[in-house]
Write a protein that holds these residues in place. Sequence first.
Motif, PDB file in Angstrom:
ATOM      1  N   MET A  22      29.019  46.168  61.490  1.00  0.00           N
ATOM      2  CA  MET A  22      29.973  46.302  60.910  1.00  0.00           C
ATOM      3  C   MET A  22      29.802  45.191  59.599  1.00  0.00           C
ATOM      4  O   MET A  22      28.400  45.720  59.039  1.00  0.00           O
ATOM      5  N   SER A  23      30.201  44.731  58.436  1.00  0.00           N
ATOM      6  CA  SER A  23      29.830  44.364  56.945  1.00  0.00           C
ATOM      7  C   SER A  23      29.415  43.438  57.430  1.00  0.00           C
ATOM      8  O   SER A  23      29.915  42.383  57.976  1.00  0.00           O
ATOM      9  N   ASN A  24      27.984  42.300  57.109  1.00  0.00           N
ATOM     10  CA  ASN A  24      27.599  41.724  56.588  1.00  0.00           C
ATOM     11  C   ASN A  24      27.573  40.620  55.580  1.00  0.00           C
ATOM     12  O   ASN A  24      27.938  40.967  54.654  1.00  0.00           O
ATOM     13  N   ILE A  25      28.327  39.788  55.858  1.00  0.00           N
ATOM     14  CA  ILE A  25      28.642  39.042  54.629  1.00  0.00           C
ATOM     15  C   ILE A  25      27.918  37.070  54.489  1.00  0.00           C
ATOM     16  O   ILE A  25      28.464  36.908  55.596  1.00  0.00           O
ATOM     17  N   GLN A  26      26.699  36.851  53.490  1.00  0.00           N
ATOM     18  CA  GLN A  26      27.077  35.680  53.379  1.00  0.00           C
ATOM     19  C   GLN A  26      28.199  34.171  53.814  1.00  0.00           C
ATOM     20  O   GLN A  26      28.721  34.634  52.564  1.00  0.00           O
ATOM     21  N   VAL A  27      28.102  33.087  53.939  1.00  0.00           N
ATOM     22  CA  VAL A  27      29.209  32.424  54.225  1.00  0.00           C
ATOM     23  C   VAL A  27      29.512  31.837  52.582  1.00  0.00           C
ATOM     24  O   VAL A  27      30.732  31.972  52.419  1.00  0.00           O
ATOM     25  N   GLU A  29      28.752  33.651  49.802  1.00  0.00           N
ATOM     26  CA  GLU A  29      29.189  34.750  49.187  1.00  0.00           C
ATOM     27  C   GLU A  29      30.640  35.004  49.336  1.00  0.00           C
ATOM     28  O   GLU A  29      31.601  35.517  48.741  1.00  0.00           O
ATOM     29  N   GLN A  32      32.713  32.457  47.350  1.00  0.00           N
ATOM     30  CA  GLN A  32      32.895  33.098  46.461  1.00  0.00           C
ATOM     31  C   GLN A  32      33.883  33.630  46.331  1.00  0.00           C
ATOM     32  O   GLN A  32      34.862  34.004  45.274  1.00  0.00           O
ATOM     33  N   LEU A  33      33.919  34.904  47.136  1.00  0.00           N
ATOM     34  CA  LEU A  33      35.207  35.987  46.522  1.00  0.00           C
ATOM     35  C   LEU A  33      36.576  35.398  47.200  1.00  0.00           C
ATOM     36  O   LEU A  33      37.182  35.894  46.561  1.00  0.00           O
ATOM     37  N   LYS A  37      39.476  35.737  44.499  1.00  0.00           N
ATOM     38  CA  LYS A  37      40.784  36.582  44.974  1.00  0.00           C
ATOM     39  C   LYS A  37      41.791  36.109  44.361  1.00  0.00           C
ATOM     40  O   LYS A  37      42.303  35.979  43.980  1.00  0.00           O
ATOM     41  N   MET A  38      41.559  34.468  45.309  1.00  0.00           N
ATOM     42  CA  MET A  38      42.884  33.524  45.478  1.00  0.00           C
ATOM     43  C   MET A  38      43.309  32.375  44.534  1.00  0.00           C
ATOM     44  O   MET A  38      43.916  31.703  44.738  1.00  0.00           O
ATOM     45  N   PRO A  40      40.565  28.847  43.117  1.00  0.00           N
ATOM     46  CA  PRO A  40      40.348  28.193  43.794  1.00  0.00           C
ATOM     47  C   PRO A  40      40.581  27.293  44.681  1.00  0.00           C
ATOM     48  O   PRO A  40      42.447  27.147  44.284  1.00  0.00           O
ATOM     49  N   SER A  41      40.411  26.933  45.764  1.00  0.00           N
ATOM     50  CA  SER A  41      40.718  26.454  47.379  1.00  0.00           C
ATOM     51  C   SER A  41      41.312  24.723  47.094  1.00  0.00           C
ATOM     52  O   SER A  41      40.481  24.053  46.132  1.00  0.00           O
TER      53      SER A  41
END
Lengths: 63, 326
Positions: A22-27, A29, A32-33, A37-38, A40-41
Amino acid sequence: MKSLKEFIEDHRNSLPLCLHRMSNIQVREAEQLHAVKMGPSRSTKEIKEVQFKPISKTSYTCD
Amino acid sequence: MVLILSETNDNSVAKVLEWLTSKDSMYIVINCDVPVELISLTLHRFVIRTEGRIVDSDNVVACWFRRGPIKLKIDMPILPVEMNNSAQLETQQSPDIFSYVKREANCIINYIYDILENKRKIGSIRASHFNKLKGLFIAKSVGFHVPGTIVCDSYSKILSFYENKTDMVTKPLSEIYVGFEDGVLQMGYTRKLDSSDREVPTFFPSLVQELIVKAYEVRIFILNDKLFPMAIFSQANEQTKIDYRNYSIEKPNRNVPYNLPGDIVELVYEFMRFANLDTGSIDLIKSETGEYYFLEVNPQGNFAGLSAKCNYHIERHIAEFLTGNI
């Protein structure tokens, strides 16, 4: 206790191929992604205020 | 009144609500992660309470099945002490009673959906888990190219099916797995199979597809007869060339509005008709050799990024449909 990676390593023959690596990604990051993509929350509270703020005669309305 | 079935944190719904607000439209949102209480249900009408607000189906003129399913509040009593005297009752009977009550609750919820399906609507709760294989089958039936596809449990079957000729990818049959450990998310994206996969001769039945070398990807959001296509130039970046969802912050993919050829537009309409869908996001690949390959449809796909990057204002189109202005 085994890590998820170790668990997957030990049980690959019971798991679908897409879980074997699997691809690992820091929370941070990932957040930010998500923002990229969407946009601001918004907080739950803010969305609820938008959803249910009454504007006119009935309890169903909003403004 | 417009009814939206959503969940507590949903930016796209919030933007649609702003458009509804600007048109002085009445709406209410059921956050499906919060259980609702049933007040009454007859053959033609339901009344439920959600987070302190009343929803009467007689007042609902349009419904957007954005997320779901609705959860019915179940207040199960604690089993009487005398029934707990039996270990068998405690371990077997009580779970059965709870399962039975949940089945009764599901019948109620399903009929609430049946009533809402008769309104002006976007989406359907029954389409929320659209089978990827069924999507590929329908796509091929209507005339799309689809990648060679097999679900199998051993590497030898993969090699036999593809006759050692092509590169292959594996992807989830359902949703992407997202694990969390020590501050790190682990995501099961689409990935290319390589020699290390041969080390595990058998595995749980997995979706394996022919790798289509792409010129670019096309994502299309569909709302009834309106198509909103976007090209995603993911091929030049090693991180995104197999799965564009494996985003890169340093080198983001270029995304642009896209004009679909007329014959592909017709295939999209045909697909949606046969799949019985009025909305969804379709992922296509434009191959290096010029063919459009269908990858999948997501009936509840996210469109916020596509809408913003292409300046499509999809949220406005949704609001206008729900209020009967289109």
